[in-house]
Enzyme design. Structure first.
Site, PDB file in Angstrom:
ATOM      1  N   GLU A  37      19.794  63.680 133.290  1.00 50.47           N
ATOM      2  CA  GLU A  37      21.034  64.427 133.072  1.00 50.47           C
ATOM      3  C   GLU A  37      21.128  65.552 134.102  1.00 50.47           C
ATOM      4  OE1 GLU A  37      23.677  63.713 131.176  1.00 50.47           O
ATOM      5  OE2 GLU A  37      24.324  65.290 132.540  1.00 50.47           O
TER       6      GLU A  37
ATOM      7  N   LYS B 249      15.922  63.373 140.175  1.00 48.40           N
ATOM      8  CA  LYS B 249      16.193  64.510 139.299  1.00 48.40           C
ATOM      9  C   LYS B 249      15.343  65.717 139.719  1.00 48.40           C
ATOM     10  CE  LYS B 249      17.167  66.998 135.699  1.00 48.40           C
ATOM     11  NZ  LYS B 249      18.331  67.374 134.995  1.00 48.40           N
TER      12      LYS B 249
ATOM     13  N   CYS C 139      14.876  74.232 133.700  1.00 49.50           N
ATOM     14  CA  CYS C 139      14.588  73.142 134.640  1.00 49.50           C
ATOM     15  C   CYS C 139      13.954  73.549 135.964  1.00 49.50           C
ATOM     16  CB  CYS C 139      15.869  72.382 134.947  1.00 49.50           C
ATOM     17  SG  CYS C 139      16.393  71.351 133.585  1.00 49.50           S
TER      18      CYS C 139
HETATM   19  C1  UDX Z   1      20.090  73.140 136.622  1.00 48.82           C
HETATM   20  C2  UDX Z   1      20.814  72.126 137.510  1.00 48.82           C
HETATM   21  O1  UDX Z   1      21.921  72.774 138.154  1.00 48.82           O
HETATM   22  C3  UDX Z   1      21.290  70.944 136.680  1.00 48.82           C
HETATM   23  O2  UDX Z   1      21.890  69.959 137.508  1.00 48.82           O
HETATM   24  C4  UDX Z   1      20.103  70.343 135.946  1.00 48.82           C
HETATM   25  O3  UDX Z   1      20.514  69.282 135.116  1.00 48.82           O
HETATM   26  C5  UDX Z   1      19.382  71.392 135.124  1.00 48.82           C
HETATM   27  O4  UDX Z   1      19.024  72.505 135.933  1.00 48.82           O
HETATM   28  P1  UDX Z   1      20.864  75.002 134.874  1.00 48.82           P
HETATM   29  O5  UDX Z   1      19.440  75.448 134.899  1.00 48.82           O
HETATM   30  O6  UDX Z   1      21.508  74.774 133.550  1.00 48.82           O
HETATM   31  O7  UDX Z   1      21.050  73.634 135.681  1.00 48.82           O
HETATM   32  O8  UDX Z   1      21.755  76.090 135.634  1.00 48.82           O
HETATM   33  P2  UDX Z   1      22.092  76.394 137.172  1.00 48.82           P
HETATM   34  O9  UDX Z   1      23.541  76.634 137.262  1.00 48.82           O
HETATM   35  O10 UDX Z   1      21.529  75.394 138.082  1.00 48.82           O
HETATM   36  O11 UDX Z   1      21.372  77.802 137.410  1.00 48.82           O
HETATM   37  C6  UDX Z   1      19.964  77.963 137.415  1.00 48.82           C
HETATM   38  C7  UDX Z   1      19.587  79.387 137.728  1.00 48.82           C
HETATM   39  O12 UDX Z   1      19.883  79.708 139.086  1.00 48.82           O
HETATM   40  C8  UDX Z   1      20.331  80.422 136.882  1.00 48.82           C
HETATM   41  O13 UDX Z   1      19.436  81.428 136.477  1.00 48.82           O
HETATM   42  C9  UDX Z   1      21.372  80.970 137.831  1.00 48.82           C
HETATM   43  O14 UDX Z   1      21.765  82.270 137.505  1.00 48.82           O
HETATM   44  C10 UDX Z   1      20.615  80.919 139.153  1.00 48.82           C
HETATM   45  N1  UDX Z   1      21.490  80.870 140.327  1.00 48.82           N
HETATM   46  C11 UDX Z   1      22.303  79.784 140.533  1.00 48.82           C
HETATM   47  C12 UDX Z   1      21.501  81.924 141.227  1.00 48.82           C
HETATM   48  O15 UDX Z   1      20.768  82.908 141.048  1.00 48.82           O
HETATM   49  N2  UDX Z   1      22.308  81.854 142.313  1.00 48.82           N
HETATM   50  C13 UDX Z   1      23.133  80.792 142.558  1.00 48.82           C
HETATM   51  O16 UDX Z   1      23.830  80.817 143.589  1.00 48.82           O
HETATM   52  C14 UDX Z   1      23.126  79.727 141.627  1.00 48.82           C
END
Ligand code: UDX
Ligand code: ADP
Length: 463
Positions: free
Chosen positions: A162, A221, A277
């Site tokens: 996913e 993934k 993740c």
């Molecule tokens: C991630 C992947 O994006 C997703 O495809 C996978 O299925 C699960 O892991 P998620 O952990 O839910 O999703 O959130 P994501 O939007 O990827 O953000 C992860 C972390 O990175 C957050 O703490 C976010 O604040 C941080 N982040 C993200 C940043 O600090 N800067 C950015 O530019 C983007």
């Protein structure tokens, strides 16, 4: 093969939203989401759909549409397994906290328990779909357990990772960039893949549904998450350089993001990435690389984590050094605890580690988060196992009002980029805090000029 009955083991951040969308898009398929956690299932079944256990924009409405019609939440795992033709495994795969691979490898005990339970219960052929993120070659282990302990029934294992991100789960599920389905290249394998393709094809265009072998799917993934996390660590590394040199990281992000080869996403410098993740999957990748003796590969990816830990530590250090090198007995207001906006998930949230570093310096913290409960915040701190539960409750307060959180604070720190923080009456906050009014914006979401004009001593990331 037309699937009429699906069971999903695990009613968490992945299983819950995913099955809700599949049920909405396949009204003729009965879907039962099961979990051992009674409280969680009760919450999914709460008559008031706003009380479902996971906060995701748009999710409660979709639950309301399908619940009781073709979507069911239950703790009767055996019954659901028995009746289903297709079983999704969506249980958690945390990093191991013991034994070989401790702190790195994925703990597969929950997956194995599921496999053994399926093997014990199944009396008809089943397709088993790995939904949880798993290390490469887990499907092989699953198959071995199912084939050797089962009742002679046939199992086909598919990998269907996913890619939804929390906070945008519904949108990501409704229009995914791609759906990945890995399976055996045998006749039965191809038939099983097709059965799952048919489920997704009720709303996803066929050209976005990719078929691969199982190992490619599992590795894709981990690789996608490693690449995304790497972008965040890369821009965070540049943020430190910006602070040292007078450049502005948001300007650098914009400039490089307009290069179509680089692209604009995941270039927001922050207090550090969190979530269930990124760290887990990279550690997994590192562990797998080490297992194959690929030490340079392992070191390369591990650096993404090292940079992230550094970024979280640097934010806490900045608060301490700015407050005249001591936060002992000082009140620090935390706005936000979730690992990103629009979710109540706090797993690996940077806020936890910044709080820990400040508590180590004897600070007192008051937290406000729009969606995270006090119970969760204390559970996160207790889980660190560095202070007694009594100490955590004594030095960390959780409140329901942001202005109360900031009242008489020596500093305000933004840990999550919730939109509502942008619309606060910052003059009111300014009047309520102890002067000088220090504001540390860990997400660079506020307007530095406006806040400085009010009187705040504003510190952003990479500015
Ligand atoms: C991630 C992947 O994006 C997703 O495809 C996978 O299925 C699960 O892991 P998620 O952990 O839910 O999703 O959130 P994501 O939007 O990827 O953000 C992860 C972390 O990175 C957050 O703490 C976010 O604040 C941080 N982040 C993200 C940043 O600090 N800067 C950015 O530019 C983007
Ligand atoms: P994710 O973000 O991957 O969905 P969560 O931790 O939110 O992870 O959800 C995983 C869910 O799986 C939890 O609610 C947990 O209770 C459930 N679970 C774990 N093992 C089993 C099992 N053997 N049978 C049923 N549910 C399980």
């Amino acid at each position: 093969m037309i699937i009429k009955n699906i069971c999903c083991i695990g009613a968490g951040y992945v299983g819950g939203p995913t099955m809700t969308v599949i049920a909405n898009k396949n009204p003729n398929v009965k879907i039962t989401v099961v979990d051992l956690n009674h409280a969680r299932i009760n919450a999914w079944n709460d008559p008031d759909v706003n009380n479902i256990p996971i906060y995701e924009p748009g999710l409660s409405k979709l639950v309301e549409n399908a619940r009781g019609k073709n979507l069911f939440f239950s703790t009767d795992v055996d019954k659901a397994i028995h009746e289903a033709e297709m079983i999704f495994i969506s249980v958690n795969t945390p990093t191991k906290t013991y034994g070989k691979g401790k702190g790195m490898a994925a703990d597969l005990k929950y997956i194995e328990l599921c496999a053994r339970q399926i093997a014990r219960i199944a009396t008809s052929d089943k397709i088993v779909v790995e939904k949880s993120t798993l290390p490469v070659r887990t499907a092989q282990a699953l198959k071995a357990i199912l084939d050797h302990t089962g009742n002679g029934v046939k199992f086909q294992i598919l990998s269907n990772p996913e890619f939804l991100a929390e906070g945008t789960a519904v949108q990501d599920l409704l229009s995914p960039d791609r759906v990945l389905i890995g399976g055996e290249q045998s006749e039965e394998g191809i038939e099983a893949i097709q059965a799952l393709v048919d489920i997704y094809a009720s709303w996803v265009p066929l050209e976005r549904i990719l078929r691969t072998n199982v190992w490619s799917s599992e590795l894709s993934k981990l690789t996608a998450n490693a690449f995304l996390a790497q972008r965040v660590s890369s821009i965070n590394a540049i943020s430190e350089l910006c602070e040292a040199t007078g450049a502005d990281v948001d300007e650098v992000s914009k400039a490089i993001g307009m290069d179509s080869r680089i692209g604009p996403k995941f270039l927001k410098a922050s207090v550090g990435f969190g979530g269930s993740c990124f760290q887990k999957d990279i550690l997994n990748l590192v562990y797998i690389a080490k297992t194959y003796g690929l030490n340079e590969v392992a070191d390369y990816w591990e650096q993404v984590i090292i940079m992230n830990d550094h970024q979280k530590g640097r934010f806490a250090d900045k608060i301490v050094s700015t407050l005249y090198n001591t936060v002992s007995g000082k009140k620090i207001a935390f706005l936000g605890w979730a690992f990103k906006k629009d979710t109540n998930d706090t797993r690996e949230s940077a806020a936890i580690y910044v709080a820990d570093a400040l508590l180590h310096e004897q600070a007192e913290i008051t937290v406000y988060d729009p969606k995270v409960t006090a119970e969760q915040i204390y559970a996160d701190l207790d889980y660190l196992n560095l202070r007694s539960p009594e100490e955590n409750r004594k030095y960390v307060k959780v409140v329901n009002d942001p202005y109360e959180a900031c009242k008489a604070a020596h500093a305000v720190a933004i840990l999550t980029e919730w939109d509502e923080f942008k619309t606060y009456n910052w003059k009111k906050v300014y009047d309520a805090v102890i002067k000088p009014a220090f504001l540390f914006d860990g997400r660079s979401i506020l307007n530095a000029d406006q806040l400085s004009a009010i009187g705040f001593k504003y510190t952003g990331i990479g500015k």
